[in-house]
Enzyme design. Structure first.
Site, mmCIF file in Angstrom:
data_model
loop_
_atom_site.group_PDB
_atom_site.id
_atom_site.type_symbol
_atom_site.label_atom_id
_atom_site.label_comp_id
_atom_site.label_asym_id
_atom_site.label_seq_id
_atom_site.Cartn_x
_atom_site.Cartn_y
_atom_site.Cartn_z
ATOM 1 N N ASP A 5 82.629 -115.322 42.590
ATOM 2 C CA ASP A 5 82.144 -116.683 42.350
ATOM 3 C C ASP A 5 83.186 -117.759 42.642
ATOM 4 O O ASP A 5 82.830 -118.899 42.914
ATOM 5 C CB ASP A 5 81.640 -116.827 40.904
ATOM 6 N N TYR B 42 73.885 -118.438 36.444
ATOM 7 C CA TYR B 42 74.794 -118.320 35.300
ATOM 8 C C TYR B 42 75.526 -119.616 34.998
ATOM 9 O O TYR B 42 75.901 -120.343 35.911
ATOM 10 C CB TYR B 42 75.855 -117.251 35.585
HETATM 11 CU CU CU Z 1 76.147 -111.142 32.607
#
Ligand code: CU
Ligand code: NAG
Ligand code: NAG
Ligand code: NAG
Ligand code: NAG
Length: 657
Positions: A319, A407
């Site tokens: 990420d 997320y």
């Molecule tokens: Cu997770």
């Protein structure tokens, strides 16, 4: 992995250059503009130039340290004029004509210092603009429309696509491609909960074209019902929020923060997100600022999913290096994301075309009182007297939130009056969800690589590995890495009835090989000490790592994602400081082959004793999803602490009232 819609392109801004520029300040909007102008002049726009990374090229550490030592700190007594900071430079990574270029720009001289065409493996981070363009392509792609029709999904305006980096699996040649998966929003904003499963597309980012299409199977589209998470749409309304009010006890000057005994700098980088630098503690007894951490930041966040099927196996995301923890930082709101009295700092990154983009209120800084006790004692053994001394704990928190597609990662750097620096991450947002025909576990005959979290919905198993770069300068630059090994000793002396006890055997790491540690493999405590300085009692001045959650990688070492993520092979590594060793997954991470990772640097086995050293520490979360995490996940937190250990002569907060 998606455009931050809330980011606002800055066209005009009031020029709020801070009065006291710091050499580690992130690039300002005007500096980003200057970079854009200079680079565009050198690379004509007909070359399809994209700015994949624009960041501060930090001055050499020694220059920063010498500037810092002559720059007055707010306490104990301010001096008038700070010295000028070293010259400002930017490091830029662009793609032009299918090549990656590295450019260093001198901002004061307004010129290019150096350029290099990168010939190695891997590609720079995807830009938000590239992701945006790539995810629009399916909407006009006939085979995809046909796949939608086949599934009875007829309204293309309800389709929401996401671009995924796909890693490297041993291919001799790679292209700069991503995979695209789409979702059908219809009736929910939680589109991640409604994947159009079985269909994937491959997009060549340089050509901005769909180059691969696969529609392998059909499963049910999970229902929109039950996926809502907005308070305004849910009944009954959510409970009132608890109130917090206490005044700020800190000062912020540009990006420099002073609070209690602490001084530090809050930097920003589009790849790393927040960067804490030059953290020092004012020691009242010694009457001086003592250095602790030259720099701390998340160097990479590796998230390998564990579903080996055709459509999911490649999901092994980096990420930081593939998307950017800083670029995808979200604006924060007072009273919800942060306490109502928090102070905020904006962040600026360069968009695909080099224009500065503002993330308003990207950082919040606040004093936290959570009812904790800093120290206490009740003494009831003294005749006719009951003594109780308690000191409540207030800490200072620097918070950011990186929203990398589904997320949300909350990152708190927390400073305590007792000299600790903590870093706590909170995982929330929406799970990566896979559609299935199953609605009950009893129907399942073989591994589904996750948990059935709702009808037709699997939360897929995965890990999150946060690898931190921690450049300690414990009371000076030259430090050593020490392991306290705990050993059980059998008592031979029959004069006491005990048969055993444990003791500490201290071991100083000489080279990098001595400092590769798997936490939990044997009982140890890990310290960074200054071997040249001792307390009055003769103990080495140090800080120790109190680790957070652990999850060692479970992939085999020769699996491609693990080769690329080899920096997670150990939980702790120590290297000698080297300015260019910054990104543990390598400078070019997208489709990388693991040839520029921390594991490779460490193989040189350099000497690390009594030198400027950097600790690399991985905090790991193994994530088997559960039903409570649907449709949105309650925050799961974990953190570590860097704690003074014989750094002070005694409890440094004894005198606090
Ligand atoms: Cu997770
Ligand atoms: C620039 O991109 C466009 C489409 O995105 C393409 O048609 C053109 O050939 C590219 N030009 C160069 C010089 O690569
Ligand atoms: C889309 O939403 C509309 C309105 O709720 C509904 O009538 C329609 O059946 C939905 N389509 C799909 C494919 O879910
Ligand atoms: C899922 O169910 C649909 C409708 O019954 C069926 O057409 C499809 O083949 C099923 N998919 C799989 C992978 O079993
Ligand atoms: C610094 O690190 C880079 C990358 O690992 C390496 O190429 C270079 O030789 C190192 N410099 C020194 C002085 O060790």
């Amino acid at each position: 992995m998606k455009v931050t819609l809330l980011s606002i392109v800055v066209l005009f801004w009031s020029f709020a250059e801070c009065s006291n520029p710091h050499p580690l300040d992130p690039l300002t909007p005007s500096e980003i503009n200057l970079v854009q102008t200079i680079v565009q002049k050198a690379y004509p726009t007909s070359h399809n130039l994209t700015f994949n990374y624009v960041g501060l090229d930090e001055p050499d550490k020694l220059k920063v340290l010498s500037w810092d030592s002559s720059n007055p700190k707010p306490e104990p007594k301010p001096k008038p004029k700070p010295p000028p900071p070293p010259p400002r430079r930017a490091f830029v990574m662009v793609r032009s004509q299918k090549q990656s270029h590295e450019i260093t720009v001198d901002l004061s001289k307004r010129s290019i210092v150096s350029t290099k065409v990168y010939q190695g493996n891997g590609y720079p981070p995807l830009t938000a603009g590239e992701i945006e363009e790539a995810t629009q392509l399916p909407l006009n792609h006939e085979p995809f429309k046909e796949s939608l029709r086949k599934r009875g999904l007829n309204d293309v305006s309800q389709v929401q696509c996401v671009a995924f980096t796909l890693g490297w699996y041993g291919e001799a040649k790679t292209r700069r491609i991503v995979k695209i998966k789409c979702h059908y929003r219809n009736g929910t904003v939680n589109f991640y909960a409604r994947p159009v499963e079985g269909v994937e597309m491959v997009v060549d980012i340089d050509d901005m074209k769909i180059v691969g299409y696969n529609d392998r199977y059909v499963v049910a589209l999970p229902k929109a019902e039950g996926t809502e998470y907005r308070a305004s749409k849910l009944k009954p309304p959510s409970a009132p929020k608890p109130k917090q009010d206490h005044g700020p006890g800190f000062t912020i000057d540009g990006h420099s923060v002073s609070w209690d005994s602490w001084d530090f700098h809050v930097g920003y980088d589009s790849r790393a997100g927040p960067i804490i630098s030059l953290a020092s503690y004012y020691d009242v007894q010694r009457k001086k600022h003592r250095t602790v951490l030259y720099k701390g930041f998340i160097s990479e966040l590796f998230v390998p999913y564990q579903d080996p099927t055709e459509e999911w196996y490649y999901k092994t995301f980096f990420d930081g290096g593939e998307y950017g923890l800083g670029r995808f930082m979200s604006p924060l709101k007072a009273s919800t994301d942060c306490p109502s009295d928090a102070s905020f700092i904006n962040a600026y990154y360069a968009s695909s075309d080099g224009t500065p983009v503002e993330i308003p209120n990207a950082f919040c800084i606040f004093e936290k009182y959570a009812g904790g006790i800093m120290w206490r004692h009740t003494e009831a053994a003294i005749p006719n007297e009951l003594i109780t001394e308690t000191r409540s704990e207030k800490t200072l928190v620097v918070r950011t939130v990186s929203t990398v597609a589904n997320y949300d990662y909350i990152t708190d750097w927390e400073f305590t009056p007792s000299g600790s620096i903590k870093s706590v991450v909170g995982l929330t947002g929406i799970l990566a969800l896979k559609a299935t025909n199953y609605t009950n576990t009893e129907e399942i005959k073989k591994d589904i690589y996750g948990t059935l979290v709702a009808d037709n919905t699997i939360g897929v198993n995965h890990d999150h590995f946060f690898t931190y770069s921690l450049d300690f300068d414990v009371d000076g630059v030259a430090n050593s890495f020490v392991k306290y090994n705990f050993e059980t000793v059998r008592v031979k002396d029959r004069s006491i009835p005990r048969k055993s006890y444990w003791t500490v055997v201290s071991e100083t790491a000489k080279t990098e090989a001595d400092a590769r540690i798997n936490l939990g493999s044997k009982p140890t405590e890990l310290l960074v000490v200054n071997p040249n300085k001792k307390t009055k009692q003769g103990n080495k001045i140090g800080y120790r790592l109190i680790p957070g959650p652990m999850a060692h990688p479970l992939l085999v070492g020769d699996d491609f994602p693990q080769i690329r993520g080899a920096f997670t092979d150990y939980d702790v590594w120590v290297t000698p400081y080297n300015k260019s060793e910054k990104w543990v997954a390598g400078l070019y991470v997208d489709r990388s082959r693991g040839d520029d990772t921390l594991a490779v640097w460490s193989r040189r086995n350099r000497r690390i004793e009594n030198r400027d050293i950097v600790m690399w520490y991985t905090m790991g979360f193994r994530h088997v999803p559960c039903q409570e995490e649907f449709p949105i996940m309650p925050t799961l937190s974990g953190g570590f602490e860097l704690r003074p250990t014989n750094f002070f002569e005694r409890n440094p907060i004894l005198e606090t009232k």
